[in-house]
Design an enzyme around this catalytic site. Structure first.
Site, PDB file in Angstrom:
ATOM      1  N   ARG A  88      -2.411  16.204  -5.648  1.00 24.62           N
ATOM      2  CA  ARG A  88      -2.156  15.811  -4.252  1.00 24.62           C
ATOM      3  C   ARG A  88      -1.100  16.703  -3.612  1.00 24.62           C
ATOM      4  NH1 ARG A  88      -0.899   9.565  -3.415  1.00 24.62           N
ATOM      5  NH2 ARG A  88       1.135  10.120  -4.251  1.00 24.62           N
ATOM      6  N   LYS A 139       1.110  13.749   1.928  1.00 24.42           N
ATOM      7  CA  LYS A 139       2.378  13.033   1.759  1.00 24.42           C
ATOM      8  C   LYS A 139       3.472  13.903   2.383  1.00 24.42           C
ATOM      9  CE  LYS A 139       4.159   9.876  -1.704  1.00 24.42           C
ATOM     10  NZ  LYS A 139       4.312   8.732  -0.818  1.00 24.42           N
ATOM     11  N   GLU A 163      -3.874   1.477   6.456  1.00 20.63           N
ATOM     12  CA  GLU A 163      -3.046   1.217   5.277  1.00 20.63           C
ATOM     13  C   GLU A 163      -1.726   0.599   5.692  1.00 20.63           C
ATOM     14  OE1 GLU A 163      -1.780   4.861   3.271  1.00 20.63           O
ATOM     15  OE2 GLU A 163      -2.350   5.959   5.072  1.00 20.63           O
TER      16      GLU A 163
HETATM   17  C1  LIG Z   1       1.267   6.110   3.227  1.00 20.19           C
HETATM   18  C2  LIG Z   1       1.064   5.755   1.799  1.00 20.19           C
HETATM   19  N1  LIG Z   1      -0.090   5.153   1.443  1.00 20.19           N
HETATM   20  C3  LIG Z   1      -0.341   4.824   0.159  1.00 20.19           C
HETATM   21  C4  LIG Z   1       0.571   5.085  -0.839  1.00 20.19           C
HETATM   22  C5  LIG Z   1       0.246   4.750  -2.270  1.00 20.19           C
HETATM   23  O1  LIG Z   1       0.051   5.920  -2.999  1.00 20.19           O
HETATM   24  P1  LIG Z   1       0.334   5.971  -4.561  1.00 20.19           P
HETATM   25  O2  LIG Z   1      -0.517   4.922  -5.173  1.00 20.19           O
HETATM   26  O3  LIG Z   1      -0.055   7.333  -4.967  1.00 20.19           O
HETATM   27  O4  LIG Z   1       1.755   5.687  -4.747  1.00 20.19           O
HETATM   28  C6  LIG Z   1       1.778   5.693  -0.525  1.00 20.19           C
HETATM   29  C7  LIG Z   1       2.742   5.970  -1.599  1.00 20.19           C
HETATM   30  O5  LIG Z   1       3.831   6.231  -1.481  1.00 20.19           O
HETATM   31  C8  LIG Z   1       2.035   6.046   0.829  1.00 20.19           C
HETATM   32  O6  LIG Z   1       3.177   6.639   1.174  1.00 20.19           O
END
Ligand SMILES: Cc1ncc(COP(=O)(O)O)c(C=O)c1O
Length: 387
Positions: free
Chosen positions: A122, A229, A265
């Site tokens: 990622r 991210k 989300e």
């Molecule tokens: C915007 C957002 N959505 C979803 C997630 C969940 O991602 P992960 O399962 O990789 O932590 C995160 C994690 O920090 C996030 O910042």
């Protein structure tokens, strides 16, 4: 503050400069180094919340060479302020990404990291979008190894939390022009952490979280960078989250920017709901492709044996009587049951059993944390052991 001392890494607390000379650690910070991998003695491991609970850690820095793009060796130094120029591209134009990874201590005292290869993938994808230097998995995992090894004593005792690892990828070249940084820095710091949502209920179960739908602000535009991210994706959520928290909500739920009809989300976790026995979760696109989301889909489909649909999840469906359960998932949030979602035109509420979870969320929480803590078999090889 625990006193820094020369430990098995043979490090001093003196100031260090990296290969490029642009990043270094100030000298006043000290870190607790130990010749043992055991958790720091005397530390109150039961009081951990989610936050930067200590700065007595070590951090790891690597830089890519401006000309060749070659990466330096991982340098370990005390966690400390970094010396960067005011004109650094990351500060001025937001050329910065981050990751969130957790290391756990298993009951048989192994130090394991959950699916860091996915964080690497990622971050590399985000780096390509943000014109940052590329790296390979070997380098990323090597840097992570170095970080966990240097901070092994900050991995909480089994069952008491995790060492949250925060890799940052940044363009730190100082320049005025609106152009990518010539040099990329990968810095890894972290802290032992406990629960993200402080939601332990009176009966020992968790208290389901309360979410407020963001109606004034969108998180991500179609064809934008919501799926990366990127550091800059998070600050615009702060005022929205603050306003929601002041009204008693745990977090904000975002809908799609184009139609404000479909769930996207939660501010830092992915959304799931159960409707007529089928699990639904928003498809990839503008949302962050969470590694917990990815793992949850696989576990639910293959081990729980339920149909999981990745697609458009309309907020009307979520509010309908046929939606029996909702939860959000993430590295920090783990699996958090959702008890309430409010919007200006109404409220949706779910009540669960004494565990605080609905049946699917509870199964998922147990399955996921069982693997992460080493109490269930890791049949998919998701745990990366730091030896
Ligand atoms: C915007 C957002 N959505 C979803 C997630 C969940 O991602 P992960 O399962 O990789 O932590 C995160 C994690 O920090 C996030 O910042």
């Amino acid at each position: 503050m625990l006193l820094g001392r020369v430990g098995r890494l043979g490090l001093s607390v003196a100031s260090r400069r990296c290969a490029s000379g642009s990043v270094g650690a100030a000298s006043s910070f000290r870190f607790f180094s130990s010749s043992s991998r055991d958790p720091v003695p005397g530390y109150d491991w039961d009081a951990l919340g989610f936050g930067l609970n200590t700065k007595d850690t070590a951090m790891v820095i690597l830089t890519s060479d401006e000309e060749t793009g070659e990466w330096s060796e991982a340098k370990v130094s005390p966690y400390a302020p970094m010396m960067i120029e005011p004109s650094a591209v990351a500060l001025n134009y937001g050329q910065a990404l981050f990751e969130g990874v957790k290391a756990y201590r298993t009951a048989d005292d192994r130090l394991v990291v959950f699916r860091p290869q996915e964080n690497c993938r990622r971050m590399r994808e985000g780096g390509a979008r943000y014109a940052l230097a590329d790296f390979d998995e070997e380098m990323f995992l090597g840097a992570l190894d170095t970080f966990v090894d240097a901070n092994a004593h900050w991995v909480p005792p089994a069952g008491k939390g995790a060492l949250y690892i925060r890799p940052l990828l940044m363009g730190l070249t100082g320049q005025l022009g609106v152009a990518p940084s010539a040099e990329t820095t990968l810095c890894i710091y972290g802290s032992p952490v406990g629960d993200y949502f402080k939601n332990t209920g009176a009966g020992g179960g968790v208290t389901p979280i309360k979410l407020l739908i963001s109606e004034e602000h969108d998180r991500a535009a179609p064809k934008g960078v919501g799926s990366t991210k990127a550091a800059g994706n998070y600050a615009p959520c702060f005022t929205v989250q603050k306003a929601a928290r002041e009204k008693g909500y745990n977090d904000v739920l975002y809908l799609d920017a184009a139609t404000n009809t479909y769930v996207e989300e939660v501010a830092a976790s992915n959304f799931f709901c159960v409707r007529d026995g089928v699990v639904h979760t928003p498809a990839l696109g503008t949302i962050l492709g969470g590694i917990t989301r990815l793992s949850a889909i696989e576990l639910l489909r293959e081990d729980y044996g339920v149909q999981v649909v990745e697609g458009k999840v309309s907020i009307e469906d979520v509010f309908s009587d046929s939606t029996s359960e909702a939860f959000c998932v993430g590295t920090a949030a783990v699996v958090s049951p959702i008890g309430t979602i409010d919007r200006s035109s109404g409220s949706k509420q779910w009540s669960y059993d004494e565990s605080g979870y609905g049946p699917v969320g509870k199964w998922l929480f147990d399955a996921l944390t069982g693997i992460q803590k080493g109490t269930s078999e890791d049949s998919r090889g998701w745990l990366y052991e730091v030896k």
